[in-house]
Enzyme design. Structure first.
Site, PDB file in Angstrom:
ATOM      1  N   ARG A  59       0.830  -1.208   0.000  1.00 43.23           N
ATOM      2  CA  ARG A  59       0.000   0.000   0.000  1.00 43.23           C
ATOM      3  C   ARG A  59       0.863   1.257   0.000  1.00 43.23           C
ATOM      4  O   ARG A  59       0.554   2.245   0.649  1.00 43.23           O
ATOM      5  CB  ARG A  59      -0.954   0.013   1.197  1.00 43.23           C
ATOM      6  N   SER A  72     -10.860   0.384   4.159  1.00 44.93           N
ATOM      7  CA  SER A  72      -9.931   0.047   5.237  1.00 44.93           C
ATOM      8  C   SER A  72      -9.175   1.291   5.684  1.00 44.93           C
ATOM      9  O   SER A  72      -8.494   1.924   4.876  1.00 44.93           O
ATOM     10  CB  SER A  72      -8.938  -1.014   4.776  1.00 44.93           C
ATOM     11  N   GLU A  74      -3.908   3.605   6.371  1.00 42.66           N
ATOM     12  CA  GLU A  74      -3.841   3.396   4.928  1.00 42.66           C
ATOM     13  C   GLU A  74      -4.411   4.619   4.220  1.00 42.66           C
ATOM     14  O   GLU A  74      -3.993   4.965   3.122  1.00 42.66           O
ATOM     15  CB  GLU A  74      -4.645   2.132   4.552  1.00 42.66           C
TER      16      GLU A  74
END
Length: 340
Positions: free
Chosen positions: A163, A238, A334
């Protein structure tokens, strides 16, 4: 190209934060971007794609907001079983996936229903169900937000990680990604059903030899069952990355928590799902005013109505502190925290 003043960004970010942009510019092509960079040379800039992976903390944003609306999907060449496509950074990611599946171009079907734009995908190195963008990435074009210079980055230069990419580190906020090039398969597809949820869905449907379309539809169904629709309940998917910890730390935790969920991580580390950690701390389904953790997936922080960006950030900080106090594991967002 269109320049607007005093624009509410509520419909441009999936958390539905009602922040106001002092100036917003919509760019439709590279020349638009270069013109705006020259016109506003000394003003700080922030690139906005689909607004699906950012949290706007401040109520008013003084930075120049550049809305990436560069569109277009072009097939460049086909060689053996491989097809290279060029995609505008302003294209919707999920619509691109559907476009590819309809044309039997495989490789990104596991990334179905990920919100956001194509230009944002390399920044995050988006991933889901055993596939990451870097697996099909060839190169990208970008514009330097200070000079207007056109830049090209190959896969190695993007420094893709979990990520992450160079665009989240040393080049954060410094470029506008205009086009992304992907290499996909039009034959001899690699069907990735390594995640149990996909296999379970396919079995229930009686599908024994799935196509890329079957996988895409499975992923859409699974994501819809677990994640709230941002149009109905503000969220950015998320909120935290799944942390990776050293093996000795994991072994110590396993003695205290025998049922701890875990997976192999990178470089010998152990990955522990952030959603499981948050759930164990009692946050799943818990609401604090206008903010809370989604009842179906603790990893998703939701805006129940009129929460501010600051309130959502403070909730995330409480959740993170709770996990650290219980497990000694530091969660990393994230979602991009924007304080412009």
């Amino acid at each position: 190209m269109k320049i607007e003043s005093k624009v509410s960004l509520k419909e441009y970010n999936s958390f539905q934060i009602n922040a106001e942009a002092e100036t917003l510019v919509r760019v439709k092509d590279v020349s638009d971007a270069q013109f705006i960079i020259e016109q506003f040379r000394n003003r700080p800039k922030f690139v906005l794609g689909g607004g699906s992976n950012c949290l706007l903390v401040n109520d008013s944003i003084s930075n120049l907001i550049i809305k990436n609306e560069i569109e277009g999907i072009e097939v460049l060449n086909q060689e053996s079983c491989l097809t290279t496509i060029k995609v505008g950074g302003g294209e919707n990611w999920h619509q691109l996936v559907l476009w590819c599946v309809e044309r039997n171009l495989g490789g990104i079907e596991n990334l179905s229903l990920i919100p956001g734009t194509v230009g944002a995908a390399p920044i995050q190195n988006i991933g889901a169900y055993g596939v990451e963008l870097k697996d099909v990435f060839k190169e990208l074009e970008a514009v330097n937000l200070e000079t207007g210079e056109i830049l090209r980055f190959n896969k190695e230069e993007c420094q893709f990680g979990y990520r992450s990419s160079i665009f989240k580190t040393e080049l954060k906020g410094k470029v506008l990604i205009t086009h992304v090039y992907l290499t996909l398969k039009h034959c001899e597809h690699t069907i990735n059903t390594s995640y149990g949820a996909i296999n379970g869905y396919l079995e229930k449907q009686g599908i024994q030899e799935p196509t890329i379309k079957d996988v895409s539809e499975a992923v859409v169904a699974i994501r819809n069952s677990k994640l709230p629709n941002p149009q109905e309940m503000g969220n950015a998917g998320s909120f935290f990355k799944n942390p990776e910890i050293p093996k000795d730390q994991f072994e110590d935790l396993k003695e205290q928590f025998p049922n701890i969920v875990h997976y192999p991580g990178s470089n010998g580390l152990i990955k522990v799902p952030a959603g499981w950690l948050i759930d164990q701390c009692g946050w799943k389904g818990k609401r604090c005013g206008e903010v809370g953790c989604y009842a179906q997936q603790a990893l998703v922080i939701v805006n129940y109505g009129e929460a501010t960006g600051q309130e959502i950030l403070e909730h995330a900080q409480r959740v993170s502190a709770s996990v650290f106090d219980t497990f000694g594991i530091q969660l990393t967002p994230e979602v991009n925290i924007i304080r412009a």
